[in-house]
Motif scaffolding. Structure first.
Motif, mmCIF file in Angstrom:
data_model
loop_
_atom_site.group_PDB
_atom_site.id
_atom_site.type_symbol
_atom_site.label_atom_id
_atom_site.label_comp_id
_atom_site.label_asym_id
_atom_site.label_seq_id
_atom_site.Cartn_x
_atom_site.Cartn_y
_atom_site.Cartn_z
ATOM 1 N N THR A 8 75.959 88.718 16.512
ATOM 2 C CA THR A 8 76.241 90.082 16.057
ATOM 3 C C THR A 8 76.855 90.079 14.661
ATOM 4 N N ALA A 9 77.816 89.189 14.440
ATOM 5 C CA ALA A 9 78.463 89.119 13.121
ATOM 6 C C ALA A 9 77.471 88.693 12.046
ATOM 7 N N LEU A 10 76.575 87.758 12.394
ATOM 8 C CA LEU A 10 75.595 87.295 11.419
ATOM 9 C C LEU A 10 74.612 88.408 11.064
ATOM 10 N N LEU A 14 74.484 89.936 7.199
ATOM 11 C CA LEU A 14 73.262 89.814 6.413
ATOM 12 C C LEU A 14 72.441 91.095 6.419
ATOM 13 N N ASP A 15 72.949 92.124 7.111
ATOM 14 C CA ASP A 15 72.280 93.433 7.158
ATOM 15 C C ASP A 15 70.830 93.308 7.628
ATOM 16 N N TRP A 16 70.646 92.586 8.723
ATOM 17 C CA TRP A 16 69.304 92.426 9.278
ATOM 18 C C TRP A 16 68.863 93.715 9.963
ATOM 19 N N ARG A 17 67.636 94.108 9.707
ATOM 20 C CA ARG A 17 67.062 95.302 10.337
ATOM 21 C C ARG A 17 66.379 94.883 11.638
ATOM 22 N N VAL A 18 67.183 94.681 12.647
ATOM 23 C CA VAL A 18 66.657 94.237 13.943
ATOM 24 C C VAL A 18 67.044 95.270 14.999
ATOM 25 N N PRO A 19 66.281 95.372 16.072
ATOM 26 C CA PRO A 19 66.642 96.312 17.147
ATOM 27 C C PRO A 19 67.997 95.946 17.756
ATOM 28 N N ARG A 20 68.806 96.970 17.960
ATOM 29 C CA ARG A 20 70.136 96.777 18.518
ATOM 30 C C ARG A 20 70.321 97.624 19.782
ATOM 31 N N VAL A 21 71.430 97.384 20.451
ATOM 32 C CA VAL A 21 71.742 98.141 21.660
ATOM 33 C C VAL A 21 71.906 99.616 21.307
#
Length: 304
Positions: A8-10, A14-21
């Motif tokens: 989560t911190a990574l 790095l502002d990754w555009r990944v699906p989150r909860v």
């Protein structure tokens, strides 16, 4: 927890555009009164049976997996009680407009590793999940779904027992195991479980058709007095109505004046098979045939 926190911190740093909860904005967000289902009776019935079957199988698998790693002194799961509780919970959840309820291996494994011993453990687990969702919603929404998926994979690998897979090979049940595994990976949990159940049904039907019939004429020893021909018939396997035609053909080829020793070396025999053998014996003796004897060498039954 450290692994999920690190992922989560990574992803945040790095502002990754990944699906989150994605959590609802409030506890009652999206809640509505129950409505009657829309569609045909066949479609509704099929959906209900599919959901009930998959949920029941998943809960039973979860209970069995937890039983393998339960601490000493903790009683084993009562599977009947588990299903009754799941059915009651699903009825209440449906009335409240909720999703189907089923056992989940992740929370069960977490309870065991945290030292849970009583039925209060899963209840408190649900309470803590609710409190955490209400108090730390924004923080939880930063967790990538990929991290949770990896957690599921790790727990699944830990539960896998290669020695049990080898045992399945000896019982010829490995195809169902690998079909279920492939179906879950490629299509989803429900589809994979249904595929596995279908393969097991095919294997069970195949097992019911495994039957061998051997017929041989007994040759009298030199010096014995002349006697009517005597035949020895051995039936091995699973003797059900599916094997009746094969056994009947073998018995019908025996001459009417011959005596018969019938050995039923079977692990299961249904009423149709028993009745077919009994009727053949009566017909054989009524037509003037020799004496007949029937022995059950595996079922432990008396002579017919």
């Amino acid at each position: 927890m450290p692994a999920v926190a690190l992922a989560t911190a990574l992803a945040w740093a790095l502002d990754w555009r990944v699906p989150r909860v994605d959590l609802p904005s409030s506890l009652l967000d999206g809640w509505s009164l129950p409505v009657m289902p829309q569609g045909t009776l066949f479609g509704i019935t099929g959906a209900v049976i599919s959901v009930a079957l998959v949920a029941a199988v998943e809960s039973l698998l979860c209970s069995v997996a937890v039983d393998r790693s339960r601490p000493a002194g903790v009683p084993s799961a009562d599977l009947d009680r588990d299903l009754l509780g799941q059915g009651a919970a699903n009825a209440v959840s449906g009335v409240l407009g909720g999703l189907p309820i089923t056992g989940v291996i992740v929370r069960s494994t977490a309870n065991i590793e945290a030292g849970g011993r009583t039925r209060l453990s899963p209840i408190l687990h649900g309470v803590w999940v609710l409190v955490l969702a209400l108090a730390c919603g924004p923080l939880i929404e930063q967790v990538p779904l990929a991290a949770l998926a990896a957690l599921l994979v790790v727990l699944g690998v830990r539960l896998a027992d290669l020695s049990r897979v080898r045992a399945l090979r000896h019982h010829r049940e490995a195809p169902a195991y690998f079909v279920t595994l492939g179906g879950v990976v490629l299509f989803g949990l429900g589809e994979g479980v249904l595929l596995g159940i279908g393969v097991m049904a095919v294997l069970a039907l195949r097992q019911l058709t495994r039957l061998s019939v051997r017929t041989e004429q007994l040759v009298p020893a030199p010096g014995d007095a002349p006697a009517p021909p005597r035949w020895h018939v051995v039936v091995e396997g699973t003797f059900t109505f599916l094997g009746v035609p094969r056994v009947a053909r073998a018995l019908q080829q025996i001459p009417a004046d011959g005596s018969v020793d019938l050995d039923l070396n079977v692990d299961f025999m249904d009423h149709a098979a028993f009745d077919a053998v009994h009727r053949w014996r009566l017909a054989h003796e009524r037509q003037g045939g020799g004496s007949t004897s029937t022995r059950f060498t595996r079922l432990g039954m008396k002579e017919l």
